[in-house]
Write a protein that holds these residues in place. Structure first.
Motif, PDB file in Angstrom:
ATOM      1  N   LYS A 122      11.527  34.145  18.669  1.00 46.68           N
ATOM      2  CA  LYS A 122      10.857  35.444  18.680  1.00 46.68           C
ATOM      3  C   LYS A 122      11.819  36.551  18.255  1.00 46.68           C
ATOM      4  O   LYS A 122      11.445  37.457  17.510  1.00 46.68           O
ATOM      5  CB  LYS A 122      10.266  35.714  20.071  1.00 46.68           C
ATOM      6  N   SER A 123      13.052  36.476  18.713  1.00 45.86           N
ATOM      7  CA  SER A 123      14.069  37.445  18.315  1.00 45.86           C
ATOM      8  C   SER A 123      14.326  37.355  16.806  1.00 45.86           C
ATOM      9  O   SER A 123      14.415  38.379  16.111  1.00 45.86           O
ATOM     10  CB  SER A 123      15.365  37.209  19.094  1.00 45.86           C
ATOM     11  N   ALA A 124      14.420  36.138  16.292  1.00 46.09           N
ATOM     12  CA  ALA A 124      14.643  35.938  14.853  1.00 46.09           C
ATOM     13  C   ALA A 124      13.479  36.477  14.033  1.00 46.09           C
ATOM     14  O   ALA A 124      13.687  37.113  12.988  1.00 46.09           O
ATOM     15  CB  ALA A 124      14.862  34.456  14.560  1.00 46.09           C
ATOM     16  N   ALA A 125      12.253  36.249  14.489  1.00 45.20           N
ATOM     17  CA  ALA A 125      11.078  36.744  13.764  1.00 45.20           C
ATOM     18  C   ALA A 125      11.095  38.268  13.703  1.00 45.20           C
ATOM     19  O   ALA A 125      10.791  38.866  12.657  1.00 45.20           O
ATOM     20  CB  ALA A 125       9.800  36.235  14.433  1.00 45.20           C
ATOM     21  N   ALA A 126      11.465  38.908  14.816  1.00 44.09           N
ATOM     22  CA  ALA A 126      11.531  40.372  14.839  1.00 44.09           C
ATOM     23  C   ALA A 126      12.612  40.880  13.885  1.00 44.09           C
ATOM     24  O   ALA A 126      12.407  41.855  13.152  1.00 44.09           O
ATOM     25  CB  ALA A 126      11.797  40.859  16.258  1.00 44.09           C
ATOM     26  N   MET A 127      13.758  40.219  13.877  1.00 48.19           N
ATOM     27  CA  MET A 127      14.836  40.631  12.975  1.00 48.19           C
ATOM     28  C   MET A 127      14.467  40.366  11.517  1.00 48.19           C
ATOM     29  O   MET A 127      14.696  41.209  10.645  1.00 48.19           O
ATOM     30  CB  MET A 127      16.133  39.890  13.319  1.00 48.19           C
ATOM     31  N   TRP A 128      13.913  39.179  11.233  1.00 52.03           N
ATOM     32  CA  TRP A 128      13.578  38.792   9.859  1.00 52.03           C
ATOM     33  C   TRP A 128      12.581  39.767   9.242  1.00 52.03           C
ATOM     34  O   TRP A 128      12.653  40.079   8.044  1.00 52.03           O
ATOM     35  CB  TRP A 128      13.038  37.372   9.814  1.00 52.03           C
ATOM     36  N   ALA A 129      11.662  40.271  10.056  1.00 55.32           N
ATOM     37  CA  ALA A 129      10.647  41.198   9.561  1.00 55.32           C
ATOM     38  C   ALA A 129      11.276  42.435   8.916  1.00 55.32           C
ATOM     39  O   ALA A 129      10.704  43.010   7.986  1.00 55.32           O
ATOM     40  CB  ALA A 129       9.710  41.612  10.699  1.00 55.32           C
TER      41      ALA A 129
ATOM     42  N   ALA B 141      16.031  28.746   8.277  1.00 57.81           N
ATOM     43  CA  ALA B 141      15.579  27.365   8.454  1.00 57.81           C
ATOM     44  C   ALA B 141      15.398  26.973   9.913  1.00 57.81           C
ATOM     45  O   ALA B 141      14.494  26.221  10.259  1.00 57.81           O
ATOM     46  CB  ALA B 141      16.558  26.401   7.784  1.00 57.81           C
ATOM     47  N   GLN B 142      16.276  27.484  10.777  1.00 59.78           N
ATOM     48  CA  GLN B 142      16.250  27.051  12.175  1.00 59.78           C
ATOM     49  C   GLN B 142      16.991  28.058  13.033  1.00 59.78           C
ATOM     50  O   GLN B 142      17.979  28.652  12.596  1.00 59.78           O
ATOM     51  CB  GLN B 142      16.918  25.684  12.298  1.00 59.78           C
ATOM     52  N   VAL B 143      16.509  28.232  14.264  1.00 63.25           N
ATOM     53  CA  VAL B 143      17.201  29.094  15.211  1.00 63.25           C
ATOM     54  C   VAL B 143      16.986  28.544  16.615  1.00 63.25           C
ATOM     55  O   VAL B 143      15.944  27.968  16.916  1.00 63.25           O
ATOM     56  CB  VAL B 143      16.727  30.568  15.097  1.00 63.25           C
ATOM     57  N   ASP B 144      18.006  28.674  17.432  1.00 61.37           N
ATOM     58  CA  ASP B 144      17.951  28.308  18.843  1.00 61.37           C
ATOM     59  C   ASP B 144      18.979  29.192  19.541  1.00 61.37           C
ATOM     60  O   ASP B 144      19.706  29.934  18.878  1.00 61.37           O
ATOM     61  CB  ASP B 144      18.283  26.820  19.035  1.00 61.37           C
TER      62      ASP B 144
END
Length: 141
Positions: free
Chosen positions: A9-16, A29-32
């Protein structure tokens, strides 16, 4: 929420809002928690006067992987210091993969290592980033 769900969720917010990584042609590709993998296919416009991948492009890929790894706990975090060792050239058409791994987090500071490899698993570069949490969140929890 699991640590992986938080990281995603954090990555999606940043990627946006990450126009730079998208502009370079990177893919998340991947985040954890404490971990991220980004990829990039070296195009002609990524190459320098020697016909190899510009070091700044390789550094940008590693730096973006570092950013997603150190923001995976939904604490706004920035790079404080980075260093990069170039070990082999990336070439036009290579599929570069930057794998970021957390080494240590203590208080507001963190250390992350990023390995950049090509499609043959040749080590292209090694990156070390030191992070600093600056407060705030990437998404509201």
């Amino acid at each position: 929420m699991t640590p992986k769900e938080r990281a995603e969720k954090s990555a999606a917010a940043m990627w946006a809002n990450d126009e730079a990584s998208k502009w370079f042609g990177m893919e998340l590709a991947q985040v954890d928690e404490g971990h991220a993998i980004l990829t990039l296919t070296v195009a002609e416009h990524h190459c320098n006067g020697h016909g190899i991948c510009h070091g700044g492009v390789t550094h940008a890929l590693a730096d973006s992987a570092f950013a997603f790894a150190c923001n995976s706990r939904n604490v706004s975090t920035v790079g404080q210091h980075t260093m990069m060792s170039y070990l082999a050239p990336g070439k036009k058409g290579d599929r570069l993969t930057a794998t970021a791994s957390e080494v240590n987090v203590s208080g507001r500071s963190g250390i992350y290592d990023v390995r950049v490899t090509n499609q043959d698993n040749t080590l292209i570069a090694e990156f070390r980033g030191m992070s600093r949490a600056v407060g705030g969140q990437n998404f509201q929890e």
